[in-house]
Design an enzyme around this catalytic site. Structure first.
Site, short mmCIF file in Angstrom:
data_model
loop_
_atom_site.label_atom_id
_atom_site.label_comp_id
_atom_site.label_asym_id
_atom_site.label_seq_id
_atom_site.Cartn_x
_atom_site.Cartn_y
_atom_site.Cartn_z
N GLY A 14 3.23 2.44 10.76
CA GLY A 14 2.97 1.64 11.96
C GLY A 14 2.77 0.18 11.63
CB ALA A 15 0.76 -2.14 11.54
CG MET A 16 0.13 -3.17 4.85
SD MET A 16 -0.89 -1.73 4.40
CE MET A 16 -2.12 -2.54 3.39
CG HIS A 72 -7.64 -1.80 7.93
ND1 HIS A 72 -8.46 -0.85 7.37
CD2 HIS A 72 -6.52 -1.13 8.35
CE1 HIS A 72 -7.86 0.35 7.45
NE2 HIS A 72 -6.70 0.21 8.05
CG HIS A 119 -6.07 0.69 12.61
ND1 HIS A 119 -6.83 1.84 12.53
CD2 HIS A 119 -5.48 0.55 11.40
CE1 HIS A 119 -6.70 2.36 11.32
NE2 HIS A 119 -5.89 1.60 10.61
CD GLU A 120 -2.82 -1.96 10.68
OE1 GLU A 120 -3.35 -2.13 9.57
OE2 GLU A 120 -2.40 -0.85 11.05
CD GLU A 134 -2.86 1.26 2.35
OE1 GLU A 134 -2.73 0.47 3.29
OE2 GLU A 134 -3.71 2.14 2.32
CG ASN A 175 -0.03 -6.73 3.99
OD1 ASN A 175 -0.07 -5.84 3.16
ND2 ASN A 175 0.89 -6.76 4.95
CD GLU A 234 -6.26 3.42 6.70
OE1 GLU A 234 -6.42 3.28 7.93
OE2 GLU A 234 -5.68 2.56 5.99
#
Ligand code: ARG
Ligand code: ZN
Length: 844
Positions: free
Chosen positions: A248-250, A288, A284-285, A116, A252, A307
């Site tokens: 911070g993080a993703m 998503h 949060h991740e 991303e 996937n 987001e």
């Protein structure tokens, strides 16, 4: 060069499925792709373009026949059949040379990816846009013991592993990890009985730092089932900790990748604040998976769709499992410090921008935090039940789709029958509305009159009025509440609301819970604020009254060089000793506004802020608070001690927070004795770091700083704290030189974003040091941004925002800042990312 929202067109082809084979090699990884395309019936546009950057094409084939495509810096075109066809390619990439940390790269010998927003095009040729969704099958070949990708594992053998993700997804959610990793494993059974394997993958040394993250993940999975009815949808959920990561993080699909600072936790090495942040980011991740992955964005202009909603959801989660008022107050502090600042400067942009040059520059406080505020306002306006119904409809209607803000708002319109066209301005218009309030009292009727005005922002000179939910309560002068929280819906530029039938003129409590992200302007006296600080039933506004007092006090002290007045200190004293108040709340109420907030407030009030005068005012205020409360400090310090082994729960953390605040005051009176004792005895990082910070703030901590450094030399994340603290507590005149000196420390590493941010982010956050009259703060940051840009454009561009406030200051400072910015802009082969940021900061 900019891309415009209004230019959106669908891609001419749909992707049926994708097969990828990776032959891993640091210098020359081969990526072999087989992609089945068919014409998109929704469009007649048959141009065939695949994104691809920094790829060496080895071979390309269509339906088995070798082709010679036309290749540019941005991608590939070729002639294709007017029917379904298979595109195959083999490309070569060099993960070891990838210092930008976008695409496939190596971090401490471990392969990982960040796609991303537009990083997949650095892995292979592909329609790298979020509205192209497909099913991915991935084969990884390499000697690394652990090889991970999205979805479920399907097969593995000696030196290879295969993964299949049944859920169609855009390429930005692709991920691959390979390395010498160990798992902290657990399981979770979903509401409908699916048994899910959970893993947090780390380097062997870090295995002891995973337990908290795993518990947080399970809490988040359960919460999303209960609060939103959302279940996990694969047999396995993997999290990987990576040391070198731009953000911070993703999220996937099925393979979340985290900056190690956002997942690894242990009492010895992590603070209470770290724990809370880790819990929130893991949630949060995970959230998503539904808001972002199952329902994704049509294009990157819609970024706030996933987001803003996901930040709102993670804030709800934190409020539910910790303290809701404390979470709200902390979020508003951060919103004002970062988003209001952005919205009132040259980088202001709408929550849904209408154009960009580099999308990575739009992962901003406005898109994320203001985006979350908009979801919160929607919920306030339609009510909790309608919000729940709308979200159910959203998930039903759009599952598996790539959608827009229009689709999102339509759901709310359909469910509630409301017209949200005025509300939509919150998404399309930049800038923070000013809400001016006046009141009148006559014949038992109290009237509040509001006027809204949003200042111009780049490209948007005029703004129409927005709908603003204003939560109001009224109190009697004796402290009783005569009107409990009531929602006023303001839709006009100017509007009055009457409250008849009152016996005495009430005291209003306006914008309770911070019901809208606006700047409230109300000419009021300090006694009314002190009254609300003592009596308001709304915890947010109780805190807000104290903050407004502190802000006005610091503004006056900075302007006149004077002292804090006794009434203010008395009010703080009353809060400090009020045992009925949550310690965490007391700590928030006693912590004065940040110096940068004072600079913004002075600027808004028509003054030119002097960072040095603000710094001195803040120091004087601290000194006077310590004096005024001297007799309470030792007692409170003892009372806030948390017995037993360390636990990061909200209650214990709140006590430590208040204890730390008390310690900072105490250190001004006892020469550092108590802080030294705490530093020596601490059995957790929160108390060790707090003690060190208190000492360093008074320039008393040289020995302890050295001891801390020697103790933690081998822990990267703790050393980041040491680097940051050292810069943060430098005297203003020493901050820039201090940062430059730390950049020469043997453990400084320009390739590691955490370390770079520790040093130079701390410099940017040191208001009096960064904006020092010498211009050294600006020059030093510019030097290092120029060095970082060819290595890592994304982090460089992001950190340019340090300069966004430059026009607030006097002409000498402005000249220094302009020179620094122009020097960055004049750099040869400056990245597109940094060029866009610096141009926007200079131009507006
Ligand atoms: N989607 C991620 C998150 O909010 C952030 C990734 C941003 N990456 C980037 N290159 N801008 O959780
Ligand atoms: Zn996110």
């Amino acid at each position: 060069q900019p891309v415009f929202l209004s230019d959106y067109t669908p891609f001419g082809y749909l992707v049926e499925d994708v097969h990828l084979t990776f032959r891993l090699d640091p210098q020359a990884t081969r990526v072999i792709s087989r992609i089945r395309f068919r014409p998109n019936p929704d469009t007649t546009d048959r141009g065939f373009f695949l994104h691809g950057e920094q790829l060496r094409l080895v071979t390309a084939r269509i339906d088995g026949a070798t082709i010679t495509p036309r290749i540019t810096e941005r991608g590939l075109t070729c002639d294709v059949p007017d029917a379904p066809f298979t595109f195959q390619a083999e490309v070569e990439i060099a993960p070891a040379a990838n210092t930008a940390l976008e695409g496939l790269y190596l971090s401490n010998g471990m392969y990982c990816t960040q796609c991303e927003a537009e990083g997949f095009r650095k892995i292979t040729f592909y329609p790298d846009r979020p509205d192209v969704m497909s099913v991915f099958t991935v084969r990884i070949e390499g000697s690394e013991p652990v090889k991970l990708s999205n979805g479920n594992p399907t097969a593995q053998g000696d030196g290879w592993a295969e993964w299949h993700d049944p859920w169609p997804k855009p390429a930005y959610l692709f991920a691959l990890v390979a390395g010498d990793l160990v798992a902290h494993a657990d399981r979770f059974t979903t509401a409908s009985g699916r048994d899910v394997a959970l893993n947090i993958w780390v380097r062997p040394d870090d295995q002891g730092k995973c337990a908290f993250g795993m518990e947080a993940l399970k809490r988040a999975m359960l919460w999303d089932e209960k609060a939103y009815g959302r279940e996990y949808d694969l047999d396995i959920f993997n999290i990987v900790a990576v040391d070198d990561f731009n953000m911070g993080a993703m999220e996937n699909k099925g393979l979340n990748i985290f900056n190690s600072s956002c997942v690894l936790a242990s009492p010895d090495t992590s603070t209470d604040a770290n724990y809370e942040r880790i819990e929130a980011i893991i949630a949060h991740e995970y959230f998503h998976n539904w808001t972002g992955n199952r329902i994704t964005c049509r294009d990157w202009f819609q970024l706030c769709l996933k987001e803003g909603l996901t930040v709102f959801r993670d804030a709800q989660f934190t409020s539910d499992i910790r303290s809701a008022p404390v979470k709200r107050i902390s979020d508003v502090i951060a919103l004002r410090a970062r988003q209001f600042r952005e919205d009132n400067g040259p980088l202001a942009h709408p929550v849904r921008p209408s154009s960009f040059v580099e999308i990575n520059n739009f992962y901003t406080a406005t898109v994320y935090e203001k985006g979350a505020e908009l979801v919160g306002m929607l919920k306030t306006l339609v009510g909790d039940d309608a919000y729940a119904a709308a979200l159910d409809t959203y998930f039903d209607r759009h599952d598996g789709q790539a959608v827009t803000i229009e689709d999102w708002l339509k759901v709310f319109e359909d469910v509630t029958g409301r017209d949200l066209s005025q509300f939509k301005r919150w998404y399309t218009d930049a800038g923070t509305p000013r809400l001016r309030v006046s009141d009148a009292w006559q014949d038992g009727t109290y009237t509040l009159t509001f006027r809204q005005m949003t200042p111009p922002t780049p490209g948007q000179p005029d703004k129409a009025p927005r709908v603003i939910p204003i939560a109001v309560g009224l109190l009697n002068p004796n402290g009783d509440e005569v009107l409990p929280t009531t929602l006023l819906e303001m839709t006009e530029a100017e509007q009055s609301f009457a409250f008849p039938g009152l016996a005495t003129k009430p005291v209003p409590s306006i914008l309770r819970g911070f019901s809208a992200p606006v700047i409230l302007e109300r000419a009021t006296d300090n006694s009314e604020r002190a009254f609300l600080l003592a009596h308001d039933t709304d915890p947010f506004n109780k805190w807000e009254a104290g903050r407004a007092l502190g802000r006005d006090m610091l503004m006056r002290m900075a302007l006149t060089g004077g002292d804090a007045d006794a009434a203010y200190l008395d009010a703080l004293r009353a809060v400090l000793r009020d045992d009925s108040l949550d310690p965490a709340f007391r700590a928030l109420a006693l912590r004065p506004p940040a110096q940068d907030d004072i600079a913004q407030a002075l600027h808004d009030a028509g003054h030119t802020p002097d960072p040095q005068a603000i710094y001195q005012a803040a120091d004087r205020l601290g000194q006077q608070m310590a004096g005024h409360m001297a007799d309470l400090l030792q007692g409170l310090y003892q009372a806030m001690a948390v017995p037993g082994p360390y636990s990061p729960d909200a209650e214990a953390a709140g006590k430590r927070d208040l204890q730390g605040l008390v310690l900072s005051l105490l250190t001004r009176r006892d020469g550092g004795q108590t802080a030294r004792a705490q530093f020596a005895a601490a059995d957790n990082m929160t108390q060790q770091l707090t003690a060190l910070s208190c000492l360093m703030a008074r320039q008393l901590g040289q020995q302890e700083s050295q001891a801390f450094h020697d103790q933690w030399r081998h822990d990267r994340l703790v050393m980041d704290k040491w680097f940051a603290l050292t810069v943060a507590h430098a005297r203003p005149e020493d901050a820039a030189a201090g940062a430059a000196e730390l950049a020469a420390h043997p453990d400084f590493n320009i390739r590691n974003p955490n370390r770079f941010r520790a040093v130079f982010g701390a410099l940017a956050g040191h208001a009096a040091g960064f904006h020092h009259a010498s211009g050294q703060g600006y020059a030093t940051l510019a030097d290092w941004l120029i060095r970082l840009d060819p290595i890592n454009p994304q982090t460089t561009a992001r950190m340019c925002a340090a300069f966004e406030t430059w026009r607030r200051y006097d002409s000498a400072r402005q000249a220094h800042a302009r020179a620094a910015l122009q020097r960055i802009l004049a750099t040869d082969t400056l990245s597109r990312d940094t060029t866009e940021m610096v141009s926007r900061i200079l131009d507006a």
